[in-house]
Design an enzyme around this catalytic site. Structure first.
Site, mmCIF file in Angstrom:
data_model
loop_
_atom_site.group_PDB
_atom_site.id
_atom_site.type_symbol
_atom_site.label_atom_id
_atom_site.label_comp_id
_atom_site.label_asym_id
_atom_site.label_seq_id
_atom_site.Cartn_x
_atom_site.Cartn_y
_atom_site.Cartn_z
ATOM 1 N N ASP A 89 0.845 -1.186 0.000
ATOM 2 C CA ASP A 89 0.000 0.000 0.000
ATOM 3 C C ASP A 89 0.884 1.241 0.000
ATOM 4 O O ASP A 89 1.453 1.559 1.025
ATOM 5 C CB ASP A 89 -0.954 -0.009 1.198
ATOM 6 C CG ASP A 89 -0.258 -0.391 2.516
ATOM 7 O OD1 ASP A 89 0.859 -0.941 2.493
ATOM 8 O OD2 ASP A 89 -0.848 -0.129 3.578
ATOM 9 N N GLU A 93 12.813 0.855 6.884
ATOM 10 C CA GLU A 93 11.712 0.061 6.335
ATOM 11 C C GLU A 93 11.931 -0.217 4.850
ATOM 12 O O GLU A 93 11.576 -1.277 4.348
ATOM 13 C CB GLU A 93 10.412 0.839 6.547
ATOM 14 C CG GLU A 93 9.177 0.178 5.981
ATOM 15 C CD GLU A 93 7.980 1.113 5.999
ATOM 16 O OE1 GLU A 93 6.853 0.613 6.043
ATOM 17 O OE2 GLU A 93 8.173 2.341 5.946
#
Length: 628
Positions: free
Chosen positions: A350, A549
């Site tokens: 996403d 991340e």
């Protein structure tokens, strides 16, 4: 033939709610007309019926954390830059008392409070995020797990040791009050401590945990790992599946179902086959949940797509979703858009142009999301893997009924494999591709998941031509040219799962998949990609003292950007993937490069880099204009 998707809400332990009854009906094969009006039919012809009915449930039952006037008032006031902040805050009083307080507050301010008024009320009625946790140090943590000894490069060994220490920072244990007063929290109570991704991600996340578990097992943190697995198994017993993350506002969507893979990794590391035998029926329950609620017919085959129906914006991105949905005039179109946002979130990617369908292409923006209409390669490959693992676990039990179950699940795996190769394999490209159900065609766009069947062994290992086809595909797309790793797509949209961002799970998936091929060139490319990406991690860590991340394909050691929130550090799955790759290539991976590569032009940009003792020495040219 109609395929159905079953909305599942939260239920508390000890209460068998209507959701559980509906789920049991679904699993037992009771006709859809009996299951209730909340079911949404999916036409396999494929005309997508995205209309929302009055019965479609919200993101979860809570009138504070998931839907309702209070949530809207707080989130639209923009008192926090990140909408997730509010829905992670604990109520100081019960939900009813909090709602009563809210109604008095709104009446006092003539239903039009200022931003300062809202902030004052929230601070008076909620605690800061993190109130659900107490300090916790994993009791099974070891200073020098054995895998460190295997790493020959001294700098790399020291780096791996530092990653081992990060588990202390990412460990979370819930306070006893969460179990006593669950209604005052958005967090889903679990008995055992967990390792979280990091940053704004304060709770467990489903698919993240697979790579976290890979790292924990190398750190010999077997008790922590087993506790996390037991948490997930208990959640399947309560919800019927594992939510996207450990909050009730995630309870109407899942993520790529990797629990079987986690349990297999644990059993392989510990030889605890009893754990596999004891829990195989729960793993089977999750598998059946996906098979009963995510499958659709494509060219006479059954394959899965992401997307689980619930109304309204994502609570953790409430304001952002409301604003981006404002382009739509009709409420039905807005509700359809919210479902697409949640489907893409369920995929884990996403957001990305991977899910855009505009005029039959992958162009467009978030309002062109059609994730529910795309058959994703990795979702089906993972379901194949699940069936194989469930068969393996039933095989451990070695009784007549279990042997029958083993054969049943081997057959299910072969059926999925046949469907994946019949529908998603593209002979011209020599790779698997996502399938567009709206335009009835394969989507010939790159994403690492195109190679995910290699990762889970969902291919004909006797096909000696397959490695050549895969390598030709990689060469044709020039995927080996990026200094920071293979990007997630080749489209630059400023969405975080698009170019130039590089993600740990995808790098791990690519490396393990290529290495599985019986081909020396593929295995060497797997090593080269692993070393390149780990070096980037090493460089970034030495510069910032943080694991990220996501990273940047254009720069060795550069972290990524874009998307809905600032770049996050921690970072659970990055740590686990890096540790696993260092362990795999412990005898030959090094931080010392001494290499100089000049990369081909990419949209007018020339990337060149030199690595010496793991640090970028020179960047000859920066990307110009088009990536700005």
């Amino acid at each position: 033939m109609l395929q159905t998707r079953l909305p599942v809400g939260k239920r508390r332990s000890g209460h068998v709610g209507p959701v559980v009854v509906i789920l049991l009906c679904c699993l037992l094969g009771i006709p859809a007309t009996v299951r209730g009006a909340a079911l949404v039919a999916k036409d396999v012809s494929y005309i997508v019926d995205n209309r929302q009915s009055e019965e479609t449930p919200p993101s979860c039952p809570s009138e504070i954390y998931c839907h309702g006037d209070l949530l809207r008032t707080v989130q639209m006031s923009e008192i926090f830059p990140d909408s997730k902040t509010f829905v992670d805050m604990k109520m100081r009083k019960s939900p009813n008392e909090t709602l009563d307080s809210y109604h008095v507050f709104m009446s006092t301010h003539n239903n039009n409070p200022s931003k300062a008024n809202v902030q004052e009320w929230v601070e008076a009625n909620f605690e800061k995020p993190g109130a659900e946790f107490e300090n916790w140090t994993p009791e099974d943590w070891k200073e020098t797990p054995k895998f460190l000894e295997r790493i020959k490069d001294g700098d790399l060994r020291q780096f791996a040791s530092k990653l081992n220490h990060i588990w202390h920072e990412l460990g979370r244990k819930m306070t006893s009050d969460v179990a006593l007063n669950p209604d005052q929290y958005s967090i889903i109570h679990v008995d055992n401590p967990v390792i979280v991704p990091g940053g704004r991600f304060r709770e467990f996340y489903y698919w993240d945990s697979y790579w976290i578990v890979k790292g924990l097992l190398l750190s010999e943190m077997y008790s922590t790992t087993k506790g996390m697995l037991e948490n997930f198994l208990s959640i399947i017993q309560r919800f019927g599946f594992i939510p996207n993350g450990g909050r009730i506002y995630y309870s109407m969507r899942s993520q790529p179902p990797l629990l079987c893979g986690m349990v297999k990794a644990y059993v392989d590391a510990t030889n605890d086959t009893k754990f596999a035998m004891d829990n195989v029926m729960t793993l089977e329950r999750e598998f059946l949940f996906f098979m009963n609620n995510y499958m659709t017919e494509v060219n006479e085959y059954q394959l899965a797509t992401y997307g689980y129906k619930s109304s309204g914006p994502r609570p953790e991105s409430y304001r952002e979703d409301i604003l981006s949905a404002s382009i739509f005039e009709r409420e039905d179109d807005k509700q359809d858009y919210y479902c697409e946002l949640k489907a893409a979130a369920e995929s884990g990617m996403d957001f990305s142009s991977r899910w855009f369908i505009k005029d039959g292409t992958n162009s467009g923006n978030l309002t062109d999301l059609k994730c529910r209409s795309i058959v994703a390669v990795e979702l089906n490959a993972i379901l194949y893997w699940n069936a194989r693992i469930i068969a393996e676990f039933y095989g451990y039990r070695n009784d007549i009924s279990s042997i029958s179950k083993k054969e049943e699940y081997l057959a299910k795996a072969e059926e999925l494999k046949k469907a994946i190769n019949a529908v998603l394999w593209d002979e011209q490209e020599g790779v698997w591709l996502d399938y567009d159900l709206i335009n009835k065609k394969l989507r010939k766009y790159f994403t690492p998941t195109n190679l995910s069947p290699l990762w889970v062994g969902c291919y004909d290992q006797k096909d000696t031509n397959l490695p050549k086809r895969i390598l030709a595909y990689i060469d044709r797309l020039q995927l080996d040219r990026y200094p920071g790793g293979v990007p997630n797509t080749l489209q630059n949209t400023n969405e975080q799962w698009d170019f130039p961002n590089v993600w740990a799970p995808m790098q791990h998936m690519l490396v393990m998949g290529l290495d599985s091929l019986d081909n020396a060139e593929a295995k060497e490319m797997a090593f080269r990609w692993a070393q390149r990406w780990v070096r980037g991690n090493y460089i970034a860590y030495n510069s910032t003292n943080a694991m990220f991340e996501k990273y940047d394909a254009q720069e060795l050691g550069g972290h990524g950007g874009g998307g809905e929130y600032d770049v996050q550090t921690g970072f659970g799955w990055t740590n686990g993937a890096a540790m696993d790759l260092m362990n795999k290539y412990a005898d030959r991976m090094t931080t010392v490069g001494g290499e100089y590569e000049e990369k081909p032009e990419d949209n007018g940009a020339l990337v060149a880099y030199s690595v010496n003792t793991g640090i970028i020495a020179t960047i000859i040219a920066f990307f110009v204009g088009v990536f700005g």
